[in-house]
Design a protein around this motif. Structure first.
Motif, short mmCIF file in Angstrom:
data_model
loop_
_atom_site.label_atom_id
_atom_site.label_comp_id
_atom_site.label_asym_id
_atom_site.label_seq_id
_atom_site.Cartn_x
_atom_site.Cartn_y
_atom_site.Cartn_z
N VAL A 188 -13.95 38.76 -112.59
CA VAL A 188 -13.56 39.99 -113.30
C VAL A 188 -12.22 40.51 -112.77
O VAL A 188 -11.35 40.94 -113.53
CB VAL A 188 -14.66 41.07 -113.16
N GLY A 189 -12.05 40.44 -111.46
CA GLY A 189 -10.79 40.90 -110.85
C GLY A 189 -9.60 40.07 -111.30
O GLY A 189 -8.53 40.62 -111.62
N VAL A 190 -9.77 38.74 -111.36
CA VAL A 190 -8.68 37.85 -111.76
C VAL A 190 -8.32 38.09 -113.23
O VAL A 190 -7.14 38.13 -113.60
CB VAL A 190 -9.07 36.37 -111.52
N ILE A 191 -9.34 38.24 -114.09
CA ILE A 191 -9.08 38.51 -115.51
C ILE A 191 -8.34 39.84 -115.67
O ILE A 191 -7.36 39.94 -116.43
CB ILE A 191 -10.40 38.52 -116.31
N SER A 192 -8.77 40.86 -114.95
CA SER A 192 -8.12 42.17 -115.02
C SER A 192 -6.67 42.08 -114.53
O SER A 192 -5.76 42.65 -115.16
CB SER A 192 -8.89 43.19 -114.17
N LEU A 193 -6.47 41.35 -113.45
CA LEU A 193 -5.11 41.21 -112.90
C LEU A 193 -4.21 40.46 -113.88
O LEU A 193 -3.03 40.82 -114.05
CB LEU A 193 -5.18 40.48 -111.56
N TRP A 199 0.05 41.52 -120.10
CA TRP A 199 -0.01 42.38 -121.28
C TRP A 199 1.31 43.10 -121.57
O TRP A 199 1.74 43.14 -122.74
CB TRP A 199 -1.14 43.41 -121.13
N PRO A 200 2.00 43.67 -120.55
CA PRO A 200 3.26 44.37 -120.85
C PRO A 200 4.29 43.49 -121.54
O PRO A 200 5.17 44.00 -122.24
CB PRO A 200 3.75 44.83 -119.47
N LYS A 201 4.22 42.18 -121.33
CA LYS A 201 5.18 41.28 -121.96
C LYS A 201 4.91 41.13 -123.45
O LYS A 201 5.77 40.69 -124.21
CB LYS A 201 5.14 39.91 -121.28
N LYS A 202 3.69 41.47 -123.88
CA LYS A 202 3.33 41.32 -125.29
C LYS A 202 3.42 42.64 -126.06
O LYS A 202 3.92 42.70 -127.16
CB LYS A 202 1.88 40.78 -125.38
N LEU A 203 2.90 43.72 -125.45
CA LEU A 203 2.84 44.99 -126.17
C LEU A 203 2.94 46.14 -125.16
O LEU A 203 1.97 46.47 -124.49
CB LEU A 203 1.52 45.09 -126.96
N GLU A 204 4.13 46.70 -125.03
CA GLU A 204 4.37 47.71 -124.00
C GLU A 204 3.82 49.09 -124.37
O GLU A 204 3.55 49.90 -123.49
CB GLU A 204 5.87 47.83 -123.73
N LYS A 205 3.67 49.37 -125.65
CA LYS A 205 3.29 50.72 -126.06
C LYS A 205 1.89 51.12 -125.57
O LYS A 205 1.63 52.27 -125.27
CB LYS A 205 3.34 50.83 -127.59
N ILE A 206 0.96 50.15 -125.51
CA ILE A 206 -0.39 50.43 -125.02
C ILE A 206 -0.44 50.05 -123.54
O ILE A 206 -0.19 48.90 -123.19
CB ILE A 206 -1.45 49.64 -125.81
N ALA A 208 -1.15 48.63 -120.02
CA ALA A 208 -1.94 47.47 -119.60
C ALA A 208 -3.17 47.88 -118.81
O ALA A 208 -4.22 47.24 -118.89
CB ALA A 208 -1.07 46.53 -118.76
N SER A 209 -3.07 48.97 -118.01
CA SER A 209 -4.21 49.40 -117.20
C SER A 209 -5.37 49.84 -118.09
O SER A 209 -6.54 49.61 -117.76
CB SER A 209 -3.79 50.55 -116.28
N LEU A 210 -5.06 50.48 -119.23
CA LEU A 210 -6.12 50.90 -120.15
C LEU A 210 -6.81 49.67 -120.76
O LEU A 210 -8.04 49.65 -120.88
CB LEU A 210 -5.52 51.78 -121.25
N ILE A 211 -6.04 48.66 -121.14
CA ILE A 211 -6.62 47.44 -121.70
C ILE A 211 -7.48 46.73 -120.66
O ILE A 211 -8.59 46.25 -120.95
CB ILE A 211 -5.50 46.49 -122.19
N ALA A 212 -7.00 46.68 -119.40
CA ALA A 212 -7.77 46.04 -118.34
C ALA A 212 -9.10 46.76 -118.11
O ALA A 212 -10.15 46.12 -117.92
CB ALA A 212 -6.96 46.02 -117.05
N VAL A 213 -9.08 48.09 -118.14
CA VAL A 213 -10.30 48.88 -117.97
C VAL A 213 -11.30 48.60 -119.09
O VAL A 213 -12.49 48.39 -118.85
CB VAL A 213 -9.95 50.38 -117.89
N ILE A 214 -10.81 48.58 -120.33
CA ILE A 214 -11.70 48.36 -121.48
C ILE A 214 -12.29 46.95 -121.44
O ILE A 214 -13.51 46.76 -121.58
CB ILE A 214 -10.94 48.59 -122.80
N VAL A 215 -11.43 45.94 -121.23
CA VAL A 215 -11.90 44.55 -121.21
C VAL A 215 -12.86 44.32 -120.05
O VAL A 215 -13.93 43.71 -120.21
CB VAL A 215 -10.70 43.59 -121.12
N GLY A 216 -12.51 44.83 -118.86
CA GLY A 216 -13.37 44.65 -117.70
C GLY A 216 -14.73 45.31 -117.87
O GLY A 216 -15.77 44.73 -117.53
N SER A 217 -14.74 46.52 -118.44
CA SER A 217 -16.01 47.23 -118.65
C SER A 217 -16.89 46.52 -119.66
O SER A 217 -18.10 46.36 -119.45
CB SER A 217 -15.70 48.66 -119.14
#
Length: 563
Positions: A188-193, A199-206, A208-217
């Motif tokens: 889970v840690g490696v996926i979040s990292l 993620w910022p390289k693909k879509l900066e507006k959202i 990355a920490s929020l996406i990591a939290v949602i995906v990890g949860s």
């Protein structure tokens, strides 16, 4: 003729909010609301992560973002500063909480707030520049190392036998308990990292920490992985921050005074550094003394409402600027949005996996480490500056910030006195009638039409770096000639000041010519890459040669414009 440097006017002790509202517009209000909402989305996972790294509950981080963030925006001296919990305080706060409890932390933060207010009222804002950049870089990197080491346990899902507080003890515990690694937590840690990195390289507006939290949860909740979450380790509250009064005694105040000074110095340095960065992004000028008063009030308010120490957050401030925030209203909106989220969505924070929190803090540690500054300092600075940097870094990791900053300042002061002794010279008196017979007097020189000459006298070192900001006051020129015959020595901060001047000239298509650079500055500038960047032909041994070179450059530019 060489231009006379302007004297900076004395700062007003007045919040920026009260000044900018005179010309506030509906269009800017909409931009501030959008920026405030985006910054709040960024601040949510960071505030929770930094609170856990500080040894307190997740809601304490949000209380800090709400209370301190609002007060700093309302009273602060910057147009765009965003305040809240930051990584710089994490290790210090964790140590205070472990030894003194939340009451001890509250007393320390309140005293730190009082110190900051006194500093602001006494106009000490400009004195922060007397802390050398090598010390700031050293303890910042040291804090980043301690944060990273402190999160290895959660990232790898280790089971500790003891509860170490000191960094060295944590390293020993990690080594002794490495056999207890939880591979599911590590996954889970490696996926979040990976999300945080790519993620910022693909879509900066959202964020990355929020996406990591949602995906990890979601991953932990629906896959059945046995991984610690916030809910499994902490009691989460979505109640509003309530005022609390710590139990204060004279003995406790005396014992906690060193911690208060540490918090005050850190808050002052980081908040004013953030203001300087923001000024460069929006072309504004902050009020340093008012910012210190606001930081003091914010830390007192945060402590009374169950929060932790706060200061200006450079990353969140930069995000505010990039998304259109230009007034303190954006920071106040950010606090209101965090408050609404605390009330409505805090129960969902319990699903966040601890490895995801650790991954977020890994990225925070990397971003704050300033490893590029260390690399450049090692390449360009004198050995004495490098020694100060690494001593501060090592002492921060092994001991604490009080020891590191104290020893670093003593070393820097001693080295400074040695430098000044080395460059001191005696010269004979000159008769009044002979004063204008100096053949090198710039008043007797014919300067090309589109050239400005700036003469620097005396050593270029950290405490004098503020004096060089007037060099390119006239941008409608072709050549800037910097005369350095009276500069016997330069340190890392002086080299950085010259580099900023050259970069600013590049932005305005102004060529730079140096005249009469002495031996020690020339060595430092060569190591820093000035010769390669500017060209050896633009380093002249005399002002006459430099003016001829400036005239030749002007003729080349004129010919290009004519063609």
């Amino acid at each position: 003729m060489a231009e006379k440097a302007l004297k900076p006017t004395e700062e007003k002790l007045k919040p920026k909010l009260f000044s900018v509202m005179k010309t506030y517009t509906k269009e800017q209000f909409i931009k501030d609301i959008i920026a405030g909402i985006i910054v709040a989305i960024i601040a949510l996972p960071l505030s929770i992560a930094l609170a856990l790294a500080s040894g307190v509950g997740p809601e304490q981080g949000l209380y800090t973002a709400i209370i301190a963030g609002f007060i700093v925006s309302f009273l602060g001296g910057s147009r765009v500063q965003i305040a809240g919990p930051t990584a710089a305080f994490a290790t210090t706060v964790a140590g205070i909480v472990a030894a003194e409890g939340m009451d001890g932390l509250a007393i320390s933060a309140i005293m730190a707030g009082i110190i900051l207010i006194i500093m602001g009222l006494c106009r000490f804002g400009t004195l922060i520049k007397y802390i050398p950049g090598t010390i700031t870089t050293g303890f910042t990197f040291g804090i980043a190392v301690t944060i990273l080491l402190g999160q290895i346990k959660d990232f790898m899902g280790l089971t500790f036998k003891n509860k170490p507080i000191e960094t060295i003890d944590k390293v020993k515990e990690i080594i002794s308990c490495i056999g207890t690694i939880n591979w599911q937590a590590l996954l889970v840690g490696v996926i979040s990292l990976a999300i945080l990195i790519f993620w910022p390289k693909k879509l900066e507006k959202i964020p990355a920490s929020l996406i990591a939290v949602i995906v990890g949860s979601l991953l932990v909740e629906f896959s059945g992985l046995e991984v610690n979450t916030i809910d499994s380790l902490y009691d989460i509250s979505n109640s509003l921050p309530r005022p609390t009064v710590p139990d204060v005694t004279f003995a406790r105040v005396r014992a906690l005074l060193p911690n208060a000074f540490t918090i005050a110095v850190l808050a002052a340095v980081e908040s004013l550094l953030s203001c300087v960065v923001a000024d460069g992004m929006i072309g504004s000028k902050h009020r340093s003394n008012m910012e210190l008063v606001a930081q003091g009030a914010a830390n007192i308010g945060s402590a009374f409402f169950g929060g932790i120490p706060a200061t200006g957050a450079i990353a969140r401030t930069a995000a505010n600027v990039k998304n259109g925030g230009r007034t303190p209203v954006a920071g106040m909106v950010h606090s209101v949005v965090v408050l609404a989220t605390l009330v409505a969505l805090m129960k969902y924070a319990g699903y966040i996996p601890m490895p995801t929190i650790a991954a977020i803090l890994f990225v925070v540690a990397y971003n704050m480490s300033g490893w590029r500054n260390i690399r450049n300092t090692v390449k360009t600075a004198p050995k004495s500056d490098i020694a100060v940097l690494f001593v501060t870094l090592v002492l921060t990791v092994i001991f604490d910030l009080v020891v590191a900053i104290g020893v670093g300042m003593v070393m820097a002061a001693l080295l400074f006195m040695k430098r000044m002794a080395d460059v001191t010279e005696a010269h004979a008196w000159v008769d009044v009638d002979d004063e204008d017979t100096d053949p090198d007097n710039i008043l007797l020189k014919k300067i090309p039409r589109n050239t400005r000459v700036f003469e620097i006298n005396g050593p270029m070192f950290f405490a004098a770096s503020d004096k060089y900001k007037y060099v390119l006051s006239d941008q409608n020129i072709d050549v800037l000639c910097i005369r350095m015959r009276n500069v016997p020595a330069i340190d890392a901060t002086g080299v950085e000041a010259l580099m900023r001047i050259v970069k600013r000239c590049d932005r305005h298509n102004v060529k730079v010519v140096f005249s009469h650079v002495n031996e020690q500055p020339m060595k430092a500038m060569t190591k820093a890459g000035f010769v390669d960047k500017i060209g050896r032909e633009n380093f002249c041994d005399h002002i006459d040669t430099a003016l001829l070179r400036a005239e030749a450059i002007e003729n080349e530019i004129a010919a290009k414009r004519a063609s």
